[in-house]
Design a protein around this motif. Structure first.
Motif: not given
Ligand code: FHN
Length: 452
Positions: A355, A417-418, A420, A441, A446
């Motif tokens: 990730v 990772e996302t 966001q 996360i 993170t």
């Protein structure tokens, strides 16, 4: 003493401030792959993997280095050489599978492997013609571990390097024995004369290094000494380095070939820190820390001091934020398998890098300073494009991440990772404050990206 020397070497290369994504390092093409890789596997495997730190039912002496059992078992006397060397007849790692090792390293996100071709005990993991104390002639296994690994590495595009103990050799009469001043055994270890060492140097060390290069073309030769320059003299140092440069100019050499030499940094390709030593400043030359997951390098059946994956990851990103690599050790068991505790950590690290690898591979230090919350790594993507990776190890309780030392506001801030997107506001005196989500996360580390 060891520490003092390393600090002096580091001091030579510290200093130049860097802009975002512009590591102030002169990375020549030869070492570029090494610096971009950032993460490698170290493997300590040999006869010592059989007793695994215990001799005659007793844990071995001075420290928990299982690969030192020949000199530390039955402390303070050590084990008679012939008893230790008889282990060769039992060395039969029938579960060894080179491809499995390489895939485990690859899935952990590692880009290179360095294995102990010959550790201090003098036993060779390849069928050397120089000494019969080797896996083909002295063990029932009769397979070329280095050859099999070399093929598997080629198949999976993994770089392969060899650890070679060029100073200590406890099998060959003239090989160096543990230094008296630091090894308080009774009776003290016999020291070799210069003439004896020269014989070892010419008849075992140099020919074996030659074989390793000619047979397997390693990407790295990783040497290991804390010897005084009176033993590895300038002449010997030049002879060894000259030989490697002649046979393979692309083979990288580390600074432990003679770390006490004042000019060593200019003679080698990268610096090796002390065992588990993590510098706190940027070093402007390729460098690495070799580290363990517990205390021992070779497999130790009673070493339960396993470090958490989070802490190992923090060491990796910490080193990257200072322009360094991390070479994480595995001590395989005598049957040729990796200990389960190592495998779990490797797989967790691999999942994290799957990730967050962008924060590590090809990334380096930047001007923004590391803070108590974690480490900042940086990647330049083009003339005016760069990314800062904020590797958050300690999640701020108030969910406000303050980043100091940046003189420009990023175009966008988001979770790696996302994706966001996160809000941010300027922080007085060249900084920003980022509003974080309630919980990380990833509780290990993170990564928040500040994009420019
Ligand atoms: O004595 C060795 C030790 O066994 C191990 O191989 C480590 C790895 O860096 N190097 C030496 C000690 O510094």
């Amino acid at each position: 003493m060891k520490k003092f020397i390393l600090i002096s070497i580091i001091a030579l290369f510290m200093g130049a401030k860097t802009g975002y994504g512009q590591p102030a390092v002169s990375q020549n093409q030869k070492t570029q792959w090494f610096t971009d890789s950032r993460f490698g596997m170290f493997i300590h495997f040999g006869l010592y993997s059989i007793p695994a730190g215990v001799w005659d039912g007793k844990i071995s002496g001075r420290n928990m280095y299982a690969e030192w059992i020949q000199k530390q078992g039955n402390w303070p006397n050590g084990i008679p050489d012939k008893d230790y060397q008889a282990l060769a007849k039992q060395f039969n790692p029938i579960k060894f599978n080179a491809e499995e090792w390489v895939l485990e390293a690859r899935n952990a996100g590692m880009k290179y492997i360095i294995i102990t071709a010959k550790h201090h005990d003098g036993f060779a993991l390849w069928p050397t013609k120089v000494s019969s104390y080797n896996i083909m002639d002295a063990s029932p296994f009769k397979r070329d571990i280095l050859g099999e690994l070399s093929k598997a590495c080629e198949k999976y595009q993994m770089k392969l390097g060899f650890y070679y103990s060029h100073w200590q050799d406890w099998e060959y009469e003239g090989g160096a024995k543990p230094p008296i001043d630091e090894f308080k055994s009774v009776p003290p270890p016999v020291q070799v004369t210069d003439a004896q060492f020269e014989k070892y140097w010419q008849q075992k060390c140099l020919p074996q290094v030659c074989e390793l290069i000619e047979n397997y073309h390693p990407a790295i030769l990783w040497f290991d000494t804390w010897a005084k320059p009176e033993i590895i003299t300038d002449k010997r140092l030049d002879e060894l380095i000259g030989l490697i440069r002649k046979l393979d100019p692309n083979c990288l050499i580390n600074s432990r070939i003679l770390m006490r030499h004042p000019d060593i940094a200019s003679k080698v390709d990268f610096l090796s820190m002390g065992d588990n030593e993590f510098p706190t400043d940027i070093i402007n030359q390729p460098w690495e820390t070799s580290g363990t997951m517990n205390y021992s390098w070779g497999y130790h059946q009673l070493d339960y001091h396993w470090e958490s994956t989070k802490s190992l990851l923090a060491k990796l990103v910490g080193n990257v934020s200072r322009n360094g690599n991390f070479q994480l050790n595995i001590g395989p068991k005598s049957d040729g398998t990796f200990p389960k505790a190592s495998v779990r950590r490797l797989r967790e690290i691999g999942a994290w890098l799957y990730v967050n690898g962008d924060a590590v591979y090809g990334s380096g230090p930047c001007r923004a300073k590391n803070d108590n919350w974690g480490f900042i790594t940086c990647k330049k993507l083009g003339e005016n494009k760069k990314r800062l990776f904020l590797n958050i190890v300690n999640w701020p309780e108030n969910r406000e991440l303050v980043v100091k030392g940046i003189d420009q506001l990023p175009a966008k801030v988001y979770l790696l990772e996302t994706g966001q997107v996160l809000d941010f506001i300027p922080y007085p005196e060249n900084g920003i404050t980022i509003r974080l989500p309630n919980i990380p996360i990833d509780p290990k580390i993170t990564v928040v990206v500040a994009e420019y």
